[in-house]
Design a protein around this motif. Structure first.
Motif, mmCIF file in Angstrom:
data_model
loop_
_atom_site.group_PDB
_atom_site.id
_atom_site.type_symbol
_atom_site.label_atom_id
_atom_site.label_comp_id
_atom_site.label_asym_id
_atom_site.label_seq_id
_atom_site.Cartn_x
_atom_site.Cartn_y
_atom_site.Cartn_z
ATOM 1 N N ASN A 40 47.108 29.645 28.686
ATOM 2 C CA ASN A 40 46.336 28.415 28.841
ATOM 3 C C ASN A 40 46.957 27.239 28.089
ATOM 4 O O ASN A 40 46.656 26.088 28.384
ATOM 5 N N ILE A 41 47.832 27.536 27.143
ATOM 6 C CA ILE A 41 48.568 26.468 26.451
ATOM 7 C C ILE A 41 49.366 25.675 27.473
ATOM 8 O O ILE A 41 49.382 24.439 27.446
ATOM 9 N N ILE A 42 49.999 26.381 28.388
ATOM 10 C CA ILE A 42 50.820 25.721 29.406
ATOM 11 C C ILE A 42 49.945 24.881 30.335
ATOM 12 O O ILE A 42 50.321 23.776 30.726
ATOM 13 N N SER A 43 48.761 25.382 30.663
ATOM 14 C CA SER A 43 47.839 24.612 31.503
ATOM 15 C C SER A 43 47.486 23.285 30.853
ATOM 16 O O SER A 43 47.427 22.250 31.519
ATOM 17 N N LEU A 44 47.250 23.325 29.551
ATOM 18 C CA LEU A 44 46.911 22.088 28.835
ATOM 19 C C LEU A 44 48.091 21.125 28.795
ATOM 20 O O LEU A 44 47.918 19.911 28.951
ATOM 21 N N LEU A 86 40.040 29.948 38.078
ATOM 22 C CA LEU A 86 39.441 28.983 38.998
ATOM 23 C C LEU A 86 38.360 28.160 38.308
ATOM 24 O O LEU A 86 38.355 26.926 38.396
ATOM 25 N N LEU A 87 37.468 28.832 37.598
ATOM 26 C CA LEU A 87 36.386 28.098 36.934
ATOM 27 C C LEU A 87 36.908 27.233 35.789
ATOM 28 O O LEU A 87 36.447 26.108 35.601
ATOM 29 N N SER A 88 37.891 27.729 35.047
ATOM 30 C CA SER A 88 38.424 26.915 33.955
ATOM 31 C C SER A 88 39.202 25.715 34.500
ATOM 32 O O SER A 88 39.133 24.618 33.948
ATOM 33 N N SER A 89 39.916 25.914 35.610
ATOM 34 C CA SER A 89 40.638 24.788 36.225
ATOM 35 C C SER A 89 39.669 23.745 36.766
ATOM 36 O O SER A 89 39.895 22.536 36.627
ATOM 37 N N LEU A 90 38.581 24.208 37.383
ATOM 38 C CA LEU A 90 37.566 23.267 37.863
ATOM 39 C C LEU A 90 36.916 22.513 36.710
ATOM 40 O O LEU A 90 36.617 21.320 36.833
ATOM 41 N N SER A 91 36.715 23.179 35.595
ATOM 42 C CA SER A 91 36.128 22.495 34.438
ATOM 43 C C SER A 91 37.089 21.449 33.888
ATOM 44 O O SER A 91 36.670 20.350 33.522
ATOM 45 N N LEU A 92 38.384 21.785 33.847
ATOM 46 C CA LEU A 92 39.367 20.799 33.386
ATOM 47 C C LEU A 92 39.452 19.619 34.348
ATOM 48 O O LEU A 92 39.634 18.472 33.921
ATOM 49 N N TRP A 93 39.318 19.894 35.636
ATOM 50 C CA TRP A 93 39.298 18.806 36.611
ATOM 51 C C TRP A 93 38.063 17.931 36.384
ATOM 52 O O TRP A 93 38.150 16.704 36.409
ATOM 53 N N GLY A 94 36.922 18.561 36.138
ATOM 54 C CA GLY A 94 35.684 17.804 35.926
ATOM 55 C C GLY A 94 35.710 16.941 34.678
ATOM 56 O O GLY A 94 35.186 15.824 34.677
ATOM 57 N N ILE A 95 36.331 17.433 33.623
ATOM 58 C CA ILE A 95 36.358 16.648 32.382
ATOM 59 C C ILE A 95 37.582 15.746 32.286
ATOM 60 O O ILE A 95 37.722 15.002 31.314
ATOM 61 N N SER A 96 38.459 15.799 33.303
ATOM 62 C CA SER A 96 39.659 14.958 33.250
ATOM 63 C C SER A 96 39.330 13.469 33.362
ATOM 64 O O SER A 96 40.167 12.628 33.046
ATOM 65 N N TYR A 97 38.119 13.157 33.796
ATOM 66 C CA TYR A 97 37.721 11.759 33.911
ATOM 67 C C TYR A 97 37.279 11.176 32.575
ATOM 68 O O TYR A 97 37.056 9.979 32.457
ATOM 69 N N PHE A 98 37.158 12.015 31.565
ATOM 70 C CA PHE A 98 36.764 11.571 30.233
ATOM 71 C C PHE A 98 37.964 11.714 29.306
ATOM 72 O O PHE A 98 38.795 12.585 29.487
ATOM 73 N N LEU A 100 38.798 13.094 26.412
ATOM 74 C CA LEU A 100 38.479 14.053 25.360
ATOM 75 C C LEU A 100 39.755 14.507 24.668
ATOM 76 O O LEU A 100 40.821 14.546 25.291
ATOM 77 N N PRO A 101 39.654 14.886 23.402
ATOM 78 C CA PRO A 101 40.831 15.454 22.735
ATOM 79 C C PRO A 101 41.238 16.782 23.378
ATOM 80 O O PRO A 101 40.412 17.470 23.993
ATOM 81 N N ILE A 102 42.486 17.139 23.205
ATOM 82 C CA ILE A 102 43.009 18.360 23.828
ATOM 83 C C ILE A 102 42.258 19.593 23.338
ATOM 84 O O ILE A 102 41.984 20.507 24.127
ATOM 85 N N ILE A 103 41.915 19.636 22.078
ATOM 86 C CA ILE A 103 41.219 20.814 21.552
ATOM 87 C C ILE A 103 39.849 20.952 22.214
ATOM 88 O O ILE A 103 39.426 22.066 22.549
ATOM 89 N N SER A 104 39.163 19.854 22.464
ATOM 90 C CA SER A 104 37.871 19.921 23.169
ATOM 91 C C SER A 104 38.068 20.432 24.594
ATOM 92 O O SER A 104 37.295 21.257 25.083
ATOM 93 N N LYS A 105 39.101 19.940 25.264
ATOM 94 C CA LYS A 105 39.403 20.414 26.619
ATOM 95 C C LYS A 105 39.697 21.916 26.602
ATOM 96 O O LYS A 105 39.263 22.650 27.484
ATOM 97 N N SER A 106 40.419 22.340 25.587
ATOM 98 C CA SER A 106 40.789 23.744 25.485
ATOM 99 C C SER A 106 39.566 24.636 25.274
ATOM 100 O O SER A 106 39.460 25.699 25.894
ATOM 101 N N ILE A 107 38.647 24.215 24.422
ATOM 102 C CA ILE A 107 37.434 25.003 24.182
ATOM 103 C C ILE A 107 36.586 25.069 25.444
ATOM 104 O O ILE A 107 36.105 26.141 25.826
ATOM 105 N N ILE A 108 36.411 23.931 26.115
ATOM 106 C CA ILE A 108 35.626 23.903 27.353
ATOM 107 C C ILE A 108 36.270 24.803 28.403
ATOM 108 O O ILE A 108 35.595 25.574 29.090
#
Length: 165
Positions: A40-44, A86-98, A100-108
């Protein structure tokens, strides 16, 4: 896509596959089902440098290739991995409009990855009792999300912006 971009996406996908396989081989004494999420590091890194579409490509390539290389393709660990990614990618897509710091994105992302995996497992087991494990998985999402987020920050600091163009 430019050739340079395709090459970098391919390289990052390969790195994610290798990290996923290495992590599956590590003998860690963590609760059942808890992993550190090195891939998931690479995804971020990809979502920060390229965007959501490329992150989806890297994540799907990672799951498919890892499933093929480990022999888990079309088995329940493969489907659990698909559901989590799939669900984590969708969540990152959903929060990409805000912003947020990378660590917050990673936890979500870690939280939704665990929810996706447990949902798929619940379908396979055909019993809702598996969701009682959700609390353990969600609590493990916080430290693993912080760790992967911090690693992504360190990688992004060391990579030059012009390398990704």
């Amino acid at each position: 896509m430019k050739t340079r971009k395709v090459i970098f996406i391919s390289l990052l996908s390969a790195i994610a596959v290798v990290l996923h396989i290495i992590e599956s081989l590590l003998p860690l004494s963590l609760p059942l089902g808890v992993k550190l999420g090195f891939a998931n590091i690479i995804s971020l890194v990809v979502i920060e440098r390229y965007g959501v579409k490329e992150m989806f490509i890297v994540n799907m390539m990672r799951v498919m290739l890892s499933g093929l290389l480990t022999g888990h393709i079309m088995s329940y660990p493969f489907y659990m991995s698909c559901g989590g990614v799939l669900l984590s990618s969708l969540s990152l897509w959903g929060i990409s409009y805000f912003s947020l710091p990378i660590i917050s994105k990673s936890i979500i992302s870690a939280v939704f990855h665990n929810i996706g995996q447990l949902f798929v497992l619940m379908i396979f087991v055909s019993h809702y009792a598996i969701m009682s494990y959700l609390l353990i998985m969600l609590l493990s999402s916080i430290p693993t999300g912080i760790l992967t987020g911090y690693c992504a920050i360190e990688i992004l600091k060391r990579l030059k912006e012009e390398q990704f163009q």
